[in-house]
Design an enzyme around this catalytic site. Sequence first.
Site, PDB file in Angstrom:
ATOM      1  N   THR A 119      58.661  97.543  11.886  1.00  0.00           N
ATOM      2  CA  THR A 119      59.929  97.382  12.598  1.00  0.00           C
ATOM      3  C   THR A 119      60.540  95.997  12.438  1.00  0.00           C
ATOM      4  OG1 THR A 119      60.915  97.329  14.809  1.00  0.00           O
ATOM      5  CG2 THR A 119      58.599  96.745  14.674  1.00  0.00           C
ATOM      6  N   TYR A 143      56.164  95.744  21.830  1.00  0.00           N
ATOM      7  CA  TYR A 143      56.302  96.724  20.742  1.00  0.00           C
ATOM      8  C   TYR A 143      56.261  96.025  19.383  1.00  0.00           C
ATOM      9  CZ  TYR A 143      58.530  99.798  17.394  1.00  0.00           C
ATOM     10  OH  TYR A 143      58.807 100.511  16.257  1.00  0.00           O
TER      11      TYR A 143
END
Length: 338
Positions: A119, A143
């Site tokens: 990501t 995250y």
Amino acid sequence: MSGRYLVTGGAGFVGSHLVAALLDRGDKCVVLDNYSTGHRGGVLPDAHAIELDLVDVAALDRVLADGPWDAVFHFAALSLVGESMREPMRYLGDNYGNGVRLVDACVRHGVNRFVLSSTAALFGRPTTPRLDEESPIEPVSPYGESKWLIERALAWADRIHGLRYATLRYFNAAGSDPAGRLGEAHNPETHLIPLVIDTALARRPELVVFGNDYDTPDGTCIRDYVHVADLADAHLLALTQLDRGSVAYNLGNGGGASVMEVIRSVERVSGLQVPYRITGRRAGDPAILVADPGRIVRETGWSPRFAALDDIVRTAFAWRSAHPFGYDNSDTKPASPA
Ligand code: UDP
């Protein structure tokens, strides 16, 4: 020659589109998913689906022992930045724990090619207009941190065990299968494009815009939306690079669209109005997140087929308007008002 691949999280948004790309080129595909966020209806019939949670190492061992595998693609993960700010240990524990267990199992079973769904969230606050692979890594959410930790684990697995890996840092995955077989369905939905589409379709009363006081031309946040089928293509191309070594690629189109531009795009594509209301900023949102995809373009010839925002939105609109309940009635109720 066709290959045989294991795809964790293959019932999720990006994973299901990768499975479609593999099947479309004649490969065999086994999907592992615990269906916590994935959809049974998101697994195409030609894939072999196994319900499995990655905490179950014995079950994972049984699957991996049934090789050989040309590569493992790892998508299974919790993936909401905001949720990770509320439940940091769950994100770090689940994502990193499952990632390490899977990497370890791959090493034990002689799998030597691994592709990680990573990501842009591992970059933290951008210091340049477009983020390339050399941009400073400094996750600002659990995250992003959890994905970075898996990237680090892979680096050690390469150095010590010779596991070759590709780590693909997605910017804003969007759109849906151009053939209409698959789409984006989260429950609850938090992503901008599906929410704007639902508002256009009057399934939601209004779109809430999180802030218009950012340092951008129209004051709303800019993101690099990249089509999920183009992401799938990038995974296949990244695999071809592993003979010469492990790679990391940033995946976006290299241009951005503001929240207001997304609203206008949905209005153009649908011919419908999108009522919206401006509210305060959402915690953790950087003003601009745009990729410099130069490295994957140079090294693999990746050439996104849906680089234009309207083309991305058109595929998303087609699927979402045809699937008001997502994949099936039990998966997704029509979105409740924000
Ligand atoms: N956004 C918004 N309203 C919404 C959902 C998202 O204004 O209801 C904005 C959000 O603040 C961000 C952009 O749309 O600037 C994209 O958000 P999304 O959650 O889709 O992806 P993210 O960039 O957080 O990964």
